[in-house]
Design a protein around this motif. Sequence first.
Motif, PDB file in Angstrom:
ATOM      1  N   THR A 182       0.668  -1.310   0.045  1.00 26.60           N
ATOM      2  CA  THR A 182      -0.129  -0.072  -0.047  1.00 26.60           C
ATOM      3  C   THR A 182       0.968   1.190  -0.140  1.00 26.60           C
ATOM      4  O   THR A 182       0.661   2.078  -0.753  1.00 26.60           O
ATOM      5  CB  THR A 182      -1.053   0.013   1.060  1.00 26.60           C
ATOM      6  OG1 THR A 182      -1.686  -1.319   1.393  1.00 26.60           O
ATOM      7  CG2 THR A 182      -1.903   1.148   1.064  1.00 26.60           C
ATOM      8  N   ALA A 183       1.904   1.085   0.915  1.00 18.82           N
ATOM      9  CA  ALA A 183       2.737   2.436   0.789  1.00 18.82           C
ATOM     10  C   ALA A 183       3.553   2.465  -0.744  1.00 18.82           C
ATOM     11  O   ALA A 183       3.559   3.643  -0.998  1.00 18.82           O
ATOM     12  CB  ALA A 183       4.012   2.211   1.807  1.00 18.82           C
ATOM     13  N   TYR A 184       3.992   1.389  -1.143  1.00 23.89           N
ATOM     14  CA  TYR A 184       4.755   1.355  -2.646  1.00 23.89           C
ATOM     15  C   TYR A 184       3.589   1.937  -3.524  1.00 23.89           C
ATOM     16  O   TYR A 184       4.108   2.954  -4.324  1.00 23.89           O
ATOM     17  CB  TYR A 184       5.110  -0.176  -3.152  1.00 23.89           C
ATOM     18  CG  TYR A 184       6.047  -0.731  -2.356  1.00 23.89           C
ATOM     19  CD1 TYR A 184       6.775   0.241  -1.343  1.00 23.89           C
ATOM     20  CD2 TYR A 184       6.322  -1.970  -2.269  1.00 23.89           C
ATOM     21  CE1 TYR A 184       7.961  -0.499  -0.467  1.00 23.89           C
ATOM     22  CE2 TYR A 184       7.242  -2.883  -1.430  1.00 23.89           C
ATOM     23  CZ  TYR A 184       8.164  -1.945  -0.611  1.00 23.89           C
ATOM     24  OH  TYR A 184       9.058  -2.590   0.249  1.00 23.89           O
ATOM     25  N   SER A 185       2.376   1.573  -3.494  1.00 31.38           N
ATOM     26  CA  SER A 185       1.370   2.102  -4.493  1.00 31.38           C
ATOM     27  C   SER A 185       1.165   3.601  -4.264  1.00 31.38           C
ATOM     28  O   SER A 185       1.163   4.237  -5.294  1.00 31.38           O
ATOM     29  CB  SER A 185       0.270   1.209  -3.968  1.00 31.38           C
ATOM     30  OG  SER A 185       0.365  -0.258  -4.541  1.00 31.38           O
ATOM     31  N   LEU A 186       1.003   4.012  -3.029  1.00 31.20           N
ATOM     32  CA  LEU A 186       0.784   5.494  -2.925  1.00 31.20           C
ATOM     33  C   LEU A 186       1.700   6.201  -3.276  1.00 31.20           C
ATOM     34  O   LEU A 186       1.635   7.231  -3.751  1.00 31.20           O
ATOM     35  CB  LEU A 186       0.189   5.482  -1.437  1.00 31.20           C
ATOM     36  CG  LEU A 186      -0.289   6.868  -0.930  1.00 31.20           C
ATOM     37  CD1 LEU A 186      -1.595   7.334  -1.927  1.00 31.20           C
ATOM     38  CD2 LEU A 186      -0.839   7.046   0.228  1.00 31.20           C
ATOM     39  N   LEU A 187       3.055   5.694  -2.837  1.00 30.51           N
ATOM     40  CA  LEU A 187       4.164   6.781  -3.259  1.00 30.51           C
ATOM     41  C   LEU A 187       4.313   6.479  -4.766  1.00 30.51           C
ATOM     42  O   LEU A 187       5.077   7.644  -5.252  1.00 30.51           O
ATOM     43  CB  LEU A 187       5.314   6.207  -2.431  1.00 30.51           C
ATOM     44  CG  LEU A 187       5.244   6.558  -0.923  1.00 30.51           C
ATOM     45  CD1 LEU A 187       6.321   5.875  -0.177  1.00 30.51           C
ATOM     46  CD2 LEU A 187       5.189   8.076  -0.500  1.00 30.51           C
ATOM     47  N   THR A 188       4.112   5.626  -5.116  1.00 28.88           N
ATOM     48  CA  THR A 188       4.236   5.411  -6.818  1.00 28.88           C
ATOM     49  C   THR A 188       3.171   6.416  -7.462  1.00 28.88           C
ATOM     50  O   THR A 188       3.582   7.076  -8.584  1.00 28.88           O
ATOM     51  CB  THR A 188       4.086   4.010  -7.190  1.00 28.88           C
ATOM     52  OG1 THR A 188       4.999   3.258  -6.921  1.00 28.88           O
ATOM     53  CG2 THR A 188       4.028   3.960  -9.005  1.00 28.88           C
ATOM     54  N   LEU A 189       2.168   6.432  -6.881  1.00 30.37           N
ATOM     55  CA  LEU A 189       1.104   7.534  -7.268  1.00 30.37           C
ATOM     56  C   LEU A 189       1.550   8.942  -7.094  1.00 30.37           C
ATOM     57  O   LEU A 189       1.576   9.832  -7.989  1.00 30.37           O
ATOM     58  CB  LEU A 189      -0.084   7.383  -6.450  1.00 30.37           C
ATOM     59  CG  LEU A 189      -1.422   7.911  -7.233  1.00 30.37           C
ATOM     60  CD1 LEU A 189      -1.837   7.189  -8.640  1.00 30.37           C
ATOM     61  CD2 LEU A 189      -2.587   7.583  -6.291  1.00 30.37           C
ATOM     62  N   ALA A 190       2.179   8.911  -5.981  1.00 34.64           N
ATOM     63  CA  ALA A 190       2.869  10.533  -5.493  1.00 34.64           C
ATOM     64  C   ALA A 190       3.950  10.766  -6.577  1.00 34.64           C
ATOM     65  O   ALA A 190       4.381  11.927  -7.174  1.00 34.64           O
ATOM     66  CB  ALA A 190       3.400  10.513  -4.204  1.00 34.64           C
ATOM     67  N   ALA A 191       4.801   9.718  -6.973  1.00 38.43           N
ATOM     68  CA  ALA A 191       5.813  10.030  -8.102  1.00 38.43           C
ATOM     69  C   ALA A 191       5.287  10.270  -9.397  1.00 38.43           C
ATOM     70  O   ALA A 191       5.810  11.216 -10.079  1.00 38.43           O
ATOM     71  CB  ALA A 191       6.438   8.807  -8.190  1.00 38.43           C
ATOM     72  N   ALA A 192       4.218   9.729  -9.751  1.00 33.78           N
ATOM     73  CA  ALA A 192       3.313  10.292 -10.950  1.00 33.78           C
ATOM     74  C   ALA A 192       2.866  11.580 -10.921  1.00 33.78           C
ATOM     75  O   ALA A 192       3.032  12.462 -11.747  1.00 33.78           O
ATOM     76  CB  ALA A 192       2.183   9.331 -11.433  1.00 33.78           C
ATOM     77  N   GLN A 193       2.362  12.128  -9.954  1.00 36.87           N
ATOM     78  CA  GLN A 193       1.855  13.247  -9.486  1.00 36.87           C
ATOM     79  C   GLN A 193       3.068  14.544  -9.611  1.00 36.87           C
ATOM     80  O   GLN A 193       3.176  15.446 -10.216  1.00 36.87           O
ATOM     81  CB  GLN A 193       1.293  13.514  -8.048  1.00 36.87           C
ATOM     82  CG  GLN A 193       0.747  15.092  -7.628  1.00 36.87           C
ATOM     83  CD  GLN A 193      -0.286  15.290  -8.432  1.00 36.87           C
ATOM     84  OE1 GLN A 193      -1.034  14.653  -9.221  1.00 36.87           O
ATOM     85  NE2 GLN A 193      -0.782  16.493  -7.986  1.00 36.87           N
ATOM     86  N   ALA A 194       4.268  13.975  -9.153  1.00 33.53           N
ATOM     87  CA  ALA A 194       5.216  14.616  -8.996  1.00 33.53           C
ATOM     88  C   ALA A 194       5.735  14.908 -10.361  1.00 33.53           C
ATOM     89  O   ALA A 194       6.482  16.127 -10.789  1.00 33.53           O
ATOM     90  CB  ALA A 194       6.556  14.029  -8.140  1.00 33.53           C
ATOM     91  N   ALA A 195       5.722  13.947 -11.133  1.00 33.43           N
ATOM     92  CA  ALA A 195       6.393  14.081 -12.672  1.00 33.43           C
ATOM     93  C   ALA A 195       5.462  15.196 -13.471  1.00 33.43           C
ATOM     94  O   ALA A 195       6.087  16.103 -14.195  1.00 33.43           O
ATOM     95  CB  ALA A 195       6.251  12.753 -13.476  1.00 33.43           C
ATOM     96  N   LEU A 196       4.113  15.093 -13.168  1.00 31.57           N
ATOM     97  CA  LEU A 196       3.269  16.122 -13.790  1.00 31.57           C
ATOM     98  C   LEU A 196       3.526  17.516 -13.302  1.00 31.57           C
ATOM     99  O   LEU A 196       3.619  18.520 -13.847  1.00 31.57           O
ATOM    100  CB  LEU A 196       1.816  15.640 -13.246  1.00 31.57           C
ATOM    101  CG  LEU A 196       0.981  14.894 -14.433  1.00 31.57           C
ATOM    102  CD1 LEU A 196      -0.441  14.654 -14.000  1.00 31.57           C
ATOM    103  CD2 LEU A 196       1.070  15.231 -15.790  1.00 31.57           C
ATOM    104  N   LEU A 197       3.663  17.774 -12.059  1.00 33.22           N
ATOM    105  CA  LEU A 197       3.981  18.768 -11.255  1.00 33.22           C
ATOM    106  C   LEU A 197       5.336  19.428 -11.992  1.00 33.22           C
ATOM    107  O   LEU A 197       5.471  20.525 -12.203  1.00 33.22           O
ATOM    108  CB  LEU A 197       4.209  18.842  -9.746  1.00 33.22           C
ATOM    109  CG  LEU A 197       4.527  19.861  -9.046  1.00 33.22           C
ATOM    110  CD1 LEU A 197       3.358  21.089  -9.276  1.00 33.22           C
ATOM    111  CD2 LEU A 197       4.648  19.458  -7.426  1.00 33.22           C
TER     112      LEU A 197
END
Length: 268
Positions: free
Chosen positions: A133-148
């Motif tokens: 769950t941590a890996y999944s949420l932080l991967t989603l954060a990474a995708a958000q960071a790339a967009l940002l």
Amino acid sequence: MGTLILAVISLFLYSVGTALQALSFRGRVHTNLAIISLVGALALTSHGLLIWQTIHHDGGFDLGFFQSSVLISWLIVALLLALGIRKPVHNLALAIYPLAGLTILMLLATPATSRLVADDNYGMLSHITLSITAYSLLTLAAAQAALLYFQNRKLKHNYNSLLVRNLPPLQTMESLLFEMVWAGVVLLVLAIATGAMFVNDLFAQNIAHKTIFSLMSLAVFVALLIGRYTKGWRGLTASRWTLTGCALLMLGFYGSKFVLELVFHHAG
């Protein structure tokens, strides 16, 4: 329903969801967000049924490299759809849906590996659940960071670019990123804590690298949060730190599993 049929249905629905989101993003069609979410929910359902058939076995759960990848991608999609109810994160589907489809293709195209975790080993299962769950949420954060990151770059050079026009305001994007990072850090701390409690030797030979990379990743994310609230880190700086932390986490998890299971054929 057969594994191949479920896989094909999931791939088809993820492809449709990606296409609809891409057309909406480019302004070619005005697609109702509810329709895109419904397609995603249907894909998530067939994806979940596929996971149950390929991971669950009598007496335990097979968490080999490709099985774990399919499970994590399912959880990332689930988190995306759940967040999408209240938050403007639907554009992340352009990256997340193809990622989910790729893990399904890899599962179908590669030989099965086996790392069976007994279904009555509740301590280990709790550690694994928190970890993925941590890996999944932080991967989603990474995708958000790339967009940002790209949004910041475009704002400096072209205010009227397609990316800028279709993304929420910069402040909203940053707030979403830090909400994801905060939640991911909490889950990662709990995952490491349960690992210390229920894994016989957290620094055993086969998992020492996972533990070290997880701790390094945690240090990066904690430093990011401290920098955010003491020095006002944002934008490109926040994106770089988030991507670095996620890269360390993925290197520890996927890198070690790949080498142990697919190179040395050791259940790790």
